[in-house]
Design an enzyme around this catalytic site. Structure first.
Site, PDB file in Angstrom:
ATOM      1  N   GLU A 289      16.330  -9.876  80.089  1.00 12.10           N
ATOM      2  CA  GLU A 289      15.473 -11.037  79.857  1.00 12.10           C
ATOM      3  C   GLU A 289      15.161 -11.726  81.182  1.00 12.10           C
ATOM      4  O   GLU A 289      16.010 -11.830  82.067  1.00 12.10           O
ATOM      5  CB  GLU A 289      16.205 -12.011  78.928  1.00 12.10           C
ATOM      6  N   LYS A 361       9.140 -13.428  71.890  1.00 13.04           N
ATOM      7  CA  LYS A 361      10.274 -13.997  71.159  1.00 13.04           C
ATOM      8  C   LYS A 361       9.788 -15.008  70.129  1.00 13.04           C
ATOM      9  O   LYS A 361       8.949 -15.858  70.429  1.00 13.04           O
ATOM     10  CB  LYS A 361      11.244 -14.663  72.155  1.00 13.04           C
ATOM     11  N   CYS A 411      17.692 -12.420  73.676  1.00 14.77           N
ATOM     12  CA  CYS A 411      18.761 -13.406  73.740  1.00 14.77           C
ATOM     13  C   CYS A 411      19.459 -13.531  72.392  1.00 14.77           C
ATOM     14  O   CYS A 411      19.942 -12.546  71.851  1.00 14.77           O
ATOM     15  CB  CYS A 411      18.192 -14.740  74.224  1.00 14.77           C
TER      16      CYS A 411
END
Length: 542
Positions: A289, A361, A411
């Site tokens: 990320e 995301k 995440c």
């Protein structure tokens, strides 16, 4: 009625504090070994079940349940202090207060579950077997139900769900059917049943009928073992050769503009490394990320051309975590994303963030990736860059590489099992469902803490629920390959730069959990509550 002595209250609080602290140790190996996690958790939960179900009142059950859970969360989530203080720049007292405030809030869920169980199905001395069964069922169902509420209310924060401590136990065999919330019910049922075995009475020995609840609970847990032997998915296509990159960029340096080039060069070199002897060349390279800590259109196009050149020379696809900026319908849009490209991708697409392979995301971190209304004052106290993103679409097309279809999440998105399921299903235009899951993270915010190992346990459970392998590519660890049965096939040591070459077999087929999500677990909880409360009313009338 005499007042409870102060010393007795203090001893009770100390015992609950110890039980909650031990409970916090069970969500990942270290200091406890992995084989001890599940059993230790059951015993700690049994303490919570016992003291809440036998409390003098529902109010006292609430307080006991809250204290146990508060200590669990405060100890188990201590690593949030690192992100807020060491890297966020928040003063230590305020960072401590932040962890304690979050823990106090999260503890409201198990506290309320405990109070309701005590209110409607108390565990009394010399209780009939049916009453004992009602009490254990109600406590387990309410605890699991409130774990589910914790996962969905106010965007949800399901970290330390009690099901994660059971990854290496027979209860994990239930994961492909009922998911983590169903596992939480089974674990809580076993704990409450153990707690019910000791019933103070005038009898010199325990009535064997009092073991009814424990017998049912043990049988339910043991049934997970044959379920774990079942194959819920089958191989699809040829194995994919993948290289996972762990750059190990210190978090305090990651967003330093003066060190940006150094960070990019390290990741570029790790990506371009020739394969070791006997290791096949990677078809796909996955970087963590926010490998690029600035928006893609702020990077010199010549740098993007260098990345494209590495992909071309290696005849490989590169997938990297990048914050993206583009314009949609006349407005600027900012996303925390994964962008995929190869040697044929035009530089213009890389600069624009318009590559064919892209994942945005969708489950954003409050205060870290978006600012809830009214909380800008708090975010302004923290030194956290890239803090207000737009959400991605619910279903996004998996990346197609080497005959496999790869669904990314970023995440802590892998905490939310139902959010991963749309990618497993065929798309609206007949696109294949995902055969491999990938999580890219930057856990550098939390140092070398439990967060890294807890996150790996979470990823393992996602593979059990979906019967899909998962790859994790992280900045500082733990970078790993997990097979479709939840076993860690390979991993890199944390806080070390390196690459992990793996050959991963994509899988196809849908588990019951993949088809129905949390619906089966919620139905189980609902039926248990109906049965428990119905039986309890009959017993009271009798």
């Amino acid at each position: 009625m005499s007042r409870t002595p102060r010393s007795r209250l203090l001893r009770g609080a100390a015992g609950l504090t110890l039980a909650g602290a031990v409970h916090a140790l069970t969500f990942a190996p270290g200091p406890l070994p992995d084989w001890a996690l599940a059993l230790t958790q059951i015993l700690a939960l049994a303490v919570a079940a016992r003291v809440t179900l036998t409390a003098p009142s529902a109010k006292q059950a609430w307080g006991r349940g809250w204290l146990f859970a508060f200590v669990t969360y405060a100890v188990g989530l201590y690593w949030l202090f690192i992100s807020m203080h060491r890297y966020g720049g928040l003063a230590a007292p305020l960072a401590v207060a932040g962890v304690l405030a979050l823990s106090a809030f999260l503890a409201l869920f198990p506290a309320t579950a405990s109070a309701l169980a005590r209110r409607f199905t108390p565990l009394t001395p010399d209780a009939a077997p049916s009453r004992i069964l009602s009490a254990t069922l109600a406590w387990a169902a309410l605890w699991a139900g409130f774990e589910w509420l914790r996962a969905v209310l106010l965007t949800g924060f399901p970290w330390l769900n009690i099901g994660y401590a059971q990854v290496d136990s027979p209860i994990a065999g239930w994961a492909p059917i009922v998911g983590v919330h169903g596992m939480a019910f089974v674990a809580a049922f076993v704990a409450a049943a153990i707690a019910s075995l000791w019933q103070p009475s005038r009898k010199t020995s325990m009535d064997s009928r009092q073991a009814l609840a424990a017998g049912i609970a043990v049988a339910l847990a043991a049934a997970g073992w044959p379920l774990s032997r079942m194959d819920w998915s089958s191989p699809s296509g040829d194995p994919l050769n993948v290289r996972l990159v762990q750059g190990n960029i210190e978090q305090s340096q990651k967003f330093d503009p003066a060190l940006l080039e150094q960070s990019l060069v390290r990741h570029l070199e790790l990506t371009a490394l020739p394969p070791a002897a006997g290791v096949p060349a990677p078809q796909l390279v996955i970087l963590p990320e926010t490998v690029l800590p600035i928006f893609q259109d702020q990077l010199d196009p010549r740098a993007w051309d260098a990345w494209r050149g590495v992909a071309a020379r290696g005849n490989m696809t590169i997938a990297m975590g990048v914050p993206l900026h583009d314009r949609v319908n006349g407005r600027d849009r900012y996303t925390n994303s994964v962008m995929g490209f190869d040697g044929n991708t035009p530089v213009e697409q890389l600069v624009a963030g318009s590559t064919a392979m892209r994942y945005d995301k969708r489950h954003l971190v409050p205060w870290g990736e978006y600012v809830p209304p009214g909380f800008h004052w708090f975010v302004n106290m923290l030194n956290i860059p890239l803090g207000d993103f737009d959400r991605g679409a619910q279903r996004q097309t998996p990346f197609a590489v080497g005959g496999q279809h790869i669904a990314f999440n970023i995440c802590y998105e892998d905490l939310f099992g139902p959010d991963l399921l749309p990618a497993l299903l065929p798309g609206p235009n007949g696109e294949p469902g995902a055969t491999i899951l990938v999580n890219v993270s930057n856990l550098g915010w939390f140092g070398d803490s439990w967060a890294l190992r807890q996150h790996l346990q979470i990823g393992r459970l996602r593979t059990m629920e979906t019967a899909r392998p998962m790859l994790t590519s992280t900045n500082t660890g733990i970078t790993a390959a997990i097979d479709a049965k939840g076993r860690v096939a390979a991993q890199l040591a944390p806080l070390q730069a390196g690459v992990l070459p793996v050959s991963v077999q994509g899988m196809t087929g849908l588990t019951p959990y993949a088809r129905f999500g949390d619906k089966i677990a919620l139905a189980l909880v609902g039926l248990a509550l109906i049965g428990a409360f119905g039986s309890s009313r009959k017993t009271r009338r009798g």
